[in-house]
Design a protein around this motif. Structure first.
Motif, PDB file in Angstrom:
ATOM      1  N   LEU A   1      38.861  38.162  37.478  1.00 46.72           N
ATOM      2  CA  LEU A   1      37.834  37.353  38.142  1.00 46.72           C
ATOM      3  C   LEU A   1      36.584  38.196  38.418  1.00 46.72           C
ATOM      4  O   LEU A   1      36.693  39.387  38.705  1.00 46.72           O
ATOM      5  CB  LEU A   1      38.371  36.803  39.470  1.00 46.72           C
ATOM      6  N   PRO A   2      35.398  37.601  38.338  1.00 43.13           N
ATOM      7  CA  PRO A   2      34.176  38.350  38.644  1.00 43.13           C
ATOM      8  C   PRO A   2      34.070  38.608  40.148  1.00 43.13           C
ATOM      9  O   PRO A   2      34.445  37.756  40.950  1.00 43.13           O
ATOM     10  CB  PRO A   2      33.056  37.427  38.156  1.00 43.13           C
ATOM     11  N   TYR A   3      33.569  39.768  40.516  1.00 41.92           N
ATOM     12  CA  TYR A   3      33.383  40.085  41.930  1.00 41.92           C
ATOM     13  C   TYR A   3      32.294  41.140  42.066  1.00 41.92           C
ATOM     14  O   TYR A   3      31.932  41.803  41.100  1.00 41.92           O
ATOM     15  CB  TYR A   3      34.690  40.591  42.558  1.00 41.92           C
ATOM     16  N   GLU A   4      31.767  41.265  43.282  1.00 46.04           N
ATOM     17  CA  GLU A   4      30.786  42.301  43.570  1.00 46.04           C
ATOM     18  C   GLU A   4      31.287  43.158  44.711  1.00 46.04           C
ATOM     19  O   GLU A   4      32.080  42.704  45.546  1.00 46.04           O
ATOM     20  CB  GLU A   4      29.426  41.685  43.939  1.00 46.04           C
ATOM     21  N   THR A   5      30.799  44.411  44.766  1.00 44.32           N
ATOM     22  CA  THR A   5      31.214  45.309  45.835  1.00 44.32           C
ATOM     23  C   THR A   5      30.011  45.798  46.622  1.00 44.32           C
ATOM     24  O   THR A   5      28.894  45.830  46.112  1.00 44.32           O
ATOM     25  CB  THR A   5      31.972  46.533  45.271  1.00 44.32           C
ATOM     26  N   PHE A   6      30.261  46.169  47.883  1.00 45.85           N
ATOM     27  CA  PHE A   6      29.233  46.770  48.741  1.00 45.85           C
ATOM     28  C   PHE A   6      29.830  48.045  49.327  1.00 45.85           C
ATOM     29  O   PHE A   6      30.929  48.023  49.903  1.00 45.85           O
ATOM     30  CB  PHE A   6      28.844  45.805  49.861  1.00 45.85           C
ATOM     31  N   ASP A   7      29.119  49.156  49.178  1.00 43.96           N
ATOM     32  CA  ASP A   7      29.595  50.454  49.656  1.00 43.96           C
ATOM     33  C   ASP A   7      29.196  50.628  51.122  1.00 43.96           C
ATOM     34  O   ASP A   7      28.043  50.906  51.436  1.00 43.96           O
ATOM     35  CB  ASP A   7      28.999  51.569  48.789  1.00 43.96           C
TER      36      ASP A   7
END
Length: 215
Positions: free
Chosen positions: A158-164
């Motif tokens: 599945l597509p996803y985004e991350t935040f550091d």
């Protein structure tokens, strides 16, 4: 010339002059390739550019390659940051002081700086349908829990985004209160908190993970 969420590496005096005389306030890093401390500041600017590029533009210039420009602004050491509005230097930060650089950027960012933390967190949690707040990012997790989570998510396809969260202390602390969840990583689906790694592992073992991540 566009600068949407990136730090422009200045290649000529003409490009430099165009940048600092622009309508947008320009944040210029005077840097040197050999100085490790400059890399730290450059990384911070890259992150700031992602969230403030609608109000500010960011550039870096190798001080030694442009001695006349460096002398004009009395650059005696790197890193040095100078903030320009329509060609005039309005603020300056000498040395590695990421907190001060961040504060000045947010202050000069105008409406972005005026945005409440809650509004910002709401926007971030809704940035993608599947949003992960973690230590590091999907390509370079910086703790075991985050690494394990990314392995599981990658298996779903599945597509996803991350935040550091390590790059933004305001988000790191604020999200704990906002979500009433004290640890990281945190996973959001369509702006709603699903939980942390333990919840994801439970959902996977009961074959409910993909349905939960699709919302």
């Amino acid at each position: 010339m566009t600068n949407s969420g990136a730090v422009v590496a200045v290649k000529s005096a003409e490009e430099y002059n165009t940048l600092i005389n622009a309508e947008k306030t320009t944040v210029v890093l005077f840097t040197a390739d050999w100085a490790e401390q400059c890399k730290h500041v450059q990384d911070a600017l890259e992150e700031l550019a992602k969230i403030l590029s609608n109000k500010l533009q960011f550039a870096s210039i190798v001080a030694e390659n442009f001695p006349e420009i460096s002398m004009k602004h009395q650059i005696e050491a790197v890193p040095t940051i100078i903030f320009f509005t329509k060609g005039t230097a309005i603020e300056r930060v000498d040395g590695v002081n990421v907190a001060e650089i961040t504060a000045k950027c947010k202050k000069l960012g105008g409406s972005v700086a005026g945005e409440s933390l809650e509004e910002r967190l709401k926007a971030l949690t809704h940035k993608a349908a599947l949003m992960v707040f973690m230590k590091g990012d999907r390509n370079a997790p910086r703790c075991g829990f985050s690494r394990k989570l990314i392995e599981i998510l990658n298996e779903t396809g599945l597509p996803y985004e991350t935040f550091d969260i390590l790059n933004d202390e305001e988000v790191r602390q604020g999200l704990k209160t906002y979500s009433d969840w004290p640890t990281y990583p945190q996973i959001y689906v369509k702006g709603e908190l699903i939980g942390g790694l333990d919840i994801i592992v439970e959902l996977k073992s009961s074959n409910e993970l993909e349905a939960a991540l699709r919302g």
